[in-house]
Design a protein around this motif. Structure first.
Motif, PDB file in Angstrom:
ATOM      1  N   ARG A  39      23.488 -39.417  57.745  1.00 52.98           N
ATOM      2  CA  ARG A  39      22.116 -39.923  57.711  1.00 52.98           C
ATOM      3  C   ARG A  39      21.210 -38.871  58.337  1.00 52.98           C
ATOM      4  O   ARG A  39      21.522 -38.354  59.417  1.00 52.98           O
ATOM      5  CB  ARG A  39      22.033 -41.241  58.495  1.00 52.98           C
ATOM      6  N   ARG A  40      20.115 -38.555  57.630  1.00 53.40           N
ATOM      7  CA  ARG A  40      19.171 -37.585  58.154  1.00 53.40           C
ATOM      8  C   ARG A  40      18.595 -38.070  59.462  1.00 53.40           C
ATOM      9  O   ARG A  40      18.424 -39.269  59.635  1.00 53.40           O
ATOM     10  CB  ARG A  40      18.020 -37.392  57.152  1.00 53.40           C
ATOM     11  N   PRO A  41      18.287 -37.178  60.401  1.00 53.40           N
ATOM     12  CA  PRO A  41      18.407 -35.738  60.277  1.00 53.40           C
ATOM     13  C   PRO A  41      19.738 -35.185  60.790  1.00 53.40           C
ATOM     14  O   PRO A  41      20.133 -34.099  60.383  1.00 53.40           O
ATOM     15  CB  PRO A  41      17.256 -35.215  61.137  1.00 53.40           C
ATOM     16  N   ALA A  42      20.458 -35.894  61.679  1.00 53.54           N
ATOM     17  CA  ALA A  42      21.621 -35.252  62.307  1.00 53.54           C
ATOM     18  C   ALA A  42      22.727 -36.243  62.676  1.00 53.54           C
ATOM     19  O   ALA A  42      23.404 -36.076  63.681  1.00 53.54           O
ATOM     20  CB  ALA A  42      21.178 -34.486  63.546  1.00 53.54           C
ATOM     21  N   TYR A  43      22.911 -37.280  61.856  1.00 53.43           N
ATOM     22  CA  TYR A  43      23.921 -38.295  62.156  1.00 53.43           C
ATOM     23  C   TYR A  43      25.083 -38.146  61.179  1.00 53.43           C
ATOM     24  O   TYR A  43      24.883 -38.136  59.957  1.00 53.43           O
ATOM     25  CB  TYR A  43      23.322 -39.699  62.025  1.00 53.43           C
ATOM     26  N   LEU A  44      26.286 -38.031  61.699  1.00 54.56           N
ATOM     27  CA  LEU A  44      27.487 -37.912  60.885  1.00 54.56           C
ATOM     28  C   LEU A  44      28.560 -38.812  61.482  1.00 54.56           C
ATOM     29  O   LEU A  44      28.816 -38.770  62.684  1.00 54.56           O
ATOM     30  CB  LEU A  44      27.987 -36.460  60.859  1.00 54.56           C
ATOM     31  N   GLU A  45      29.159 -39.633  60.632  1.00 52.82           N
ATOM     32  CA  GLU A  45      30.185 -40.571  61.080  1.00 52.82           C
ATOM     33  C   GLU A  45      31.407 -40.419  60.183  1.00 52.82           C
ATOM     34  O   GLU A  45      31.293 -40.397  58.960  1.00 52.82           O
ATOM     35  CB  GLU A  45      29.629 -41.988  60.966  1.00 52.82           C
ATOM     36  N   LEU A  74      31.132 -36.412  74.221  1.00 56.29           N
ATOM     37  CA  LEU A  74      31.082 -34.976  74.458  1.00 56.29           C
ATOM     38  C   LEU A  74      29.690 -34.470  74.102  1.00 56.29           C
ATOM     39  O   LEU A  74      29.137 -34.819  73.053  1.00 56.29           O
ATOM     40  CB  LEU A  74      32.120 -34.293  73.563  1.00 56.29           C
ATOM     41  N   ASP A  75      29.119 -33.659  74.983  1.00 53.13           N
ATOM     42  CA  ASP A  75      27.834 -33.015  74.713  1.00 53.13           C
ATOM     43  C   ASP A  75      28.114 -31.717  73.970  1.00 53.13           C
ATOM     44  O   ASP A  75      28.755 -30.811  74.514  1.00 53.13           O
ATOM     45  CB  ASP A  75      27.108 -32.741  76.026  1.00 53.13           C
ATOM     46  N   LEU A  76      27.669 -31.618  72.718  1.00 56.70           N
ATOM     47  CA  LEU A  76      27.936 -30.427  71.912  1.00 56.70           C
ATOM     48  C   LEU A  76      27.259 -29.179  72.480  1.00 56.70           C
ATOM     49  O   LEU A  76      27.716 -28.066  72.239  1.00 56.70           O
ATOM     50  CB  LEU A  76      27.492 -30.648  70.466  1.00 56.70           C
ATOM     51  N   GLY A  77      26.204 -29.368  73.253  1.00 55.75           N
ATOM     52  CA  GLY A  77      25.532 -28.231  73.879  1.00 55.75           C
ATOM     53  C   GLY A  77      26.424 -27.523  74.880  1.00 55.75           C
ATOM     54  O   GLY A  77      26.296 -26.320  75.100  1.00 55.75           O
ATOM     55  N   SER A  78      27.364 -28.251  75.481  1.00 54.09           N
ATOM     56  CA  SER A  78      28.275 -27.647  76.455  1.00 54.09           C
ATOM     57  C   SER A  78      29.565 -27.152  75.809  1.00 54.09           C
ATOM     58  O   SER A  78      30.394 -26.553  76.471  1.00 54.09           O
ATOM     59  CB  SER A  78      28.608 -28.661  77.563  1.00 54.09           C
ATOM     60  N   ARG A  79      29.746 -27.428  74.515  1.00 55.64           N
ATOM     61  CA  ARG A  79      30.957 -27.019  73.801  1.00 55.64           C
ATOM     62  C   ARG A  79      30.578 -26.359  72.476  1.00 55.64           C
ATOM     63  O   ARG A  79      30.692 -26.957  71.411  1.00 55.64           O
ATOM     64  CB  ARG A  79      31.850 -28.234  73.547  1.00 55.64           C
ATOM     65  N   PRO A  80      30.111 -25.112  72.523  1.00 57.12           N
ATOM     66  CA  PRO A  80      29.634 -24.455  71.306  1.00 57.12           C
ATOM     67  C   PRO A  80      30.702 -24.332  70.219  1.00 57.12           C
ATOM     68  O   PRO A  80      30.377 -24.341  69.030  1.00 57.12           O
ATOM     69  CB  PRO A  80      29.163 -23.078  71.780  1.00 57.12           C
ATOM     70  N   GLU A  81      31.981 -24.245  70.606  1.00 52.83           N
ATOM     71  CA  GLU A  81      33.030 -24.139  69.593  1.00 52.83           C
ATOM     72  C   GLU A  81      33.150 -25.429  68.784  1.00 52.83           C
ATOM     73  O   GLU A  81      33.340 -25.398  67.564  1.00 52.83           O
ATOM     74  CB  GLU A  81      34.384 -23.755  70.224  1.00 52.83           C
ATOM     75  N   VAL A  82      32.986 -26.564  69.428  1.00 48.95           N
ATOM     76  CA  VAL A  82      33.022 -27.844  68.718  1.00 48.95           C
ATOM     77  C   VAL A  82      31.752 -28.000  67.886  1.00 48.95           C
ATOM     78  O   VAL A  82      31.792 -28.469  66.741  1.00 48.95           O
ATOM     79  CB  VAL A  82      33.198 -29.026  69.702  1.00 48.95           C
ATOM     80  N   LEU A 141      34.814 -40.852  64.643  1.00 48.05           N
ATOM     81  CA  LEU A 141      34.040 -39.751  65.205  1.00 48.05           C
ATOM     82  C   LEU A 141      32.589 -39.961  64.792  1.00 48.05           C
ATOM     83  O   LEU A 141      32.305 -40.114  63.604  1.00 48.05           O
ATOM     84  CB  LEU A 141      34.514 -38.402  64.672  1.00 48.05           C
ATOM     85  N   VAL A 142      31.696 -39.962  65.758  1.00 44.94           N
ATOM     86  CA  VAL A 142      30.267 -40.107  65.478  1.00 44.94           C
ATOM     87  C   VAL A 142      29.539 -38.956  66.147  1.00 44.94           C
ATOM     88  O   VAL A 142      29.681 -38.733  67.345  1.00 44.94           O
ATOM     89  CB  VAL A 142      29.718 -41.455  66.005  1.00 44.94           C
ATOM     90  N   VAL A 143      28.788 -38.215  65.344  1.00 42.99           N
ATOM     91  CA  VAL A 143      27.940 -37.156  65.873  1.00 42.99           C
ATOM     92  C   VAL A 143      26.505 -37.589  65.641  1.00 42.99           C
ATOM     93  O   VAL A 143      26.102 -37.845  64.509  1.00 42.99           O
ATOM     94  CB  VAL A 143      28.203 -35.812  65.166  1.00 42.99           C
ATOM     95  N   ASP A 144      25.760 -37.705  66.724  1.00 43.88           N
ATOM     96  CA  ASP A 144      24.353 -38.080  66.644  1.00 43.88           C
ATOM     97  C   ASP A 144      23.581 -37.028  67.423  1.00 43.88           C
ATOM     98  O   ASP A 144      23.633 -37.001  68.654  1.00 43.88           O
ATOM     99  CB  ASP A 144      24.138 -39.473  67.220  1.00 43.88           C
ATOM    100  N   GLY A 145      22.924 -36.131  66.703  1.00 45.58           N
ATOM    101  CA  GLY A 145      22.258 -35.010  67.354  1.00 45.58           C
ATOM    102  C   GLY A 145      23.283 -34.104  67.998  1.00 45.58           C
ATOM    103  O   GLY A 145      24.179 -33.598  67.330  1.00 45.58           O
ATOM    104  N   MET A 146      23.205 -33.941  69.302  1.00 42.63           N
ATOM    105  CA  MET A 146      24.133 -33.066  70.032  1.00 42.63           C
ATOM    106  C   MET A 146      25.184 -33.858  70.808  1.00 42.63           C
ATOM    107  O   MET A 146      25.820 -33.338  71.710  1.00 42.63           O
ATOM    108  CB  MET A 146      23.339 -32.163  70.985  1.00 42.63           C
ATOM    109  N   ARG A 147      25.376 -35.104  70.434  1.00 42.72           N
ATOM    110  CA  ARG A 147      26.352 -35.960  71.139  1.00 42.72           C
ATOM    111  C   ARG A 147      27.459 -36.371  70.177  1.00 42.72           C
ATOM    112  O   ARG A 147      27.199 -36.898  69.103  1.00 42.72           O
ATOM    113  CB  ARG A 147      25.631 -37.184  71.668  1.00 42.72           C
ATOM    114  N   LEU A 148      28.703 -36.128  70.569  1.00 42.22           N
ATOM    115  CA  LEU A 148      29.858 -36.524  69.776  1.00 42.22           C
ATOM    116  C   LEU A 148      30.607 -37.619  70.527  1.00 42.22           C
ATOM    117  O   LEU A 148      30.903 -37.478  71.714  1.00 42.22           O
ATOM    118  CB  LEU A 148      30.798 -35.334  69.554  1.00 42.22           C
ATOM    119  N   THR A 149      30.898 -38.711  69.831  1.00 43.99           N
ATOM    120  CA  THR A 149      31.664 -39.809  70.408  1.00 43.99           C
ATOM    121  C   THR A 149      32.925 -39.998  69.581  1.00 43.99           C
ATOM    122  O   THR A 149      32.855 -40.149  68.369  1.00 43.99           O
ATOM    123  CB  THR A 149      30.841 -41.117  70.416  1.00 43.99           C
ATOM    124  N   GLU A 150      34.080 -39.984  70.260  1.00 50.63           N
ATOM    125  CA  GLU A 150      35.372 -40.149  69.599  1.00 50.63           C
ATOM    126  C   GLU A 150      36.050 -41.401  70.134  1.00 50.63           C
ATOM    127  O   GLU A 150      36.148 -41.601  71.339  1.00 50.63           O
ATOM    128  CB  GLU A 150      36.263 -38.935  69.867  1.00 50.63           C
TER     129      GLU A 150
END
Length: 195
Positions: free
Chosen positions: A71-77, A107-115, A88-97
């Protein structure tokens, strides 16, 4: 109705389905900017997936099935229903597993650039954000509107995590994601639009 009329009717139906307009659309040259603009215009996508992961350390691939939602702009489930439940839910820079009935891990994606790089390899093309993709990947498109391939070749830091990302599709439908890591491990996701 005579056999001859039925055959003529089937021939006319076939010609209508594959007529000049459809052939011209399939053969038209596709530009990367145009494809990304069309992706960016889609507010939401739902699909089912069959994923196969191959690892150098394992004799057999691991398979799973489930559903995807973007879902735009940055939601992926990504909801896996087989062989075990995982969400797995990514909403902006936050990943929830969430694995099965276990409490969710955030997990904050800003602190884990590889993820974040792995997430953007999938979410980036769906969002149609070509500038964001080009910051991490060399982006190459081949094919025509009815059958295209998009290759994402990682730059600098991202090359430590990914060898390549390939998307195959038709129109604005993505049919396959293939992520290959430098060690040869691969993740292929076959995608079908949700019914």
């Amino acid at each position: 109705m005579t056999l001859r009329r039925r055959r003529l009717g089937m021939l006319l139906a076939t010609c209508a389905a594959f007529g000049p307009a459809r052939r011209a659309a399939a053969a038209e040259s596709l530009r990367l900017e145009e494809l990304m603009a069309r992706f960016a215009a889609i507010p939401e996508r739902r699909a089912s997936f069959r994923e196969t992961r191959t690892f150098a350390a394992l004799d057999q691939p691991l398979e799973s099935t489930g559903t995807l939602l973007y879902r735009r702009p940055a939601y992926l489930e990504k909801d896996t229903d087989w062989p075990q439940r995982e969400r797995l839910v990514v909403d902006g820079m936050r990943l929830t597993e969430t694995l099965g009935d276990a409490p969710p891990r955030v997990l904050d994606l800003g602190s884990r650039p590889e993820v974040a790089t792995l997430v953007e390899a999938i979410r980036g093309p769906l969002s149609g954000d070509l500038d964001a993709l080009r910051r991490v990947f060399d982006v190459r498109l081949a094919g025509a509107w009815g059958d295209w391939t998009l290759d994402l070749l990682p730059r600098a830091e991202a090359a430590r995590l990914l060898r390549s990302v390939r998307l195959d599709g038709a129109g604005t439908v993505v049919r396959r994601f293939l992520l290959t890591q430098p060690n040869g491990d691969a993740q292929q996701m076959l995608i079908a639009p949700a019914a």
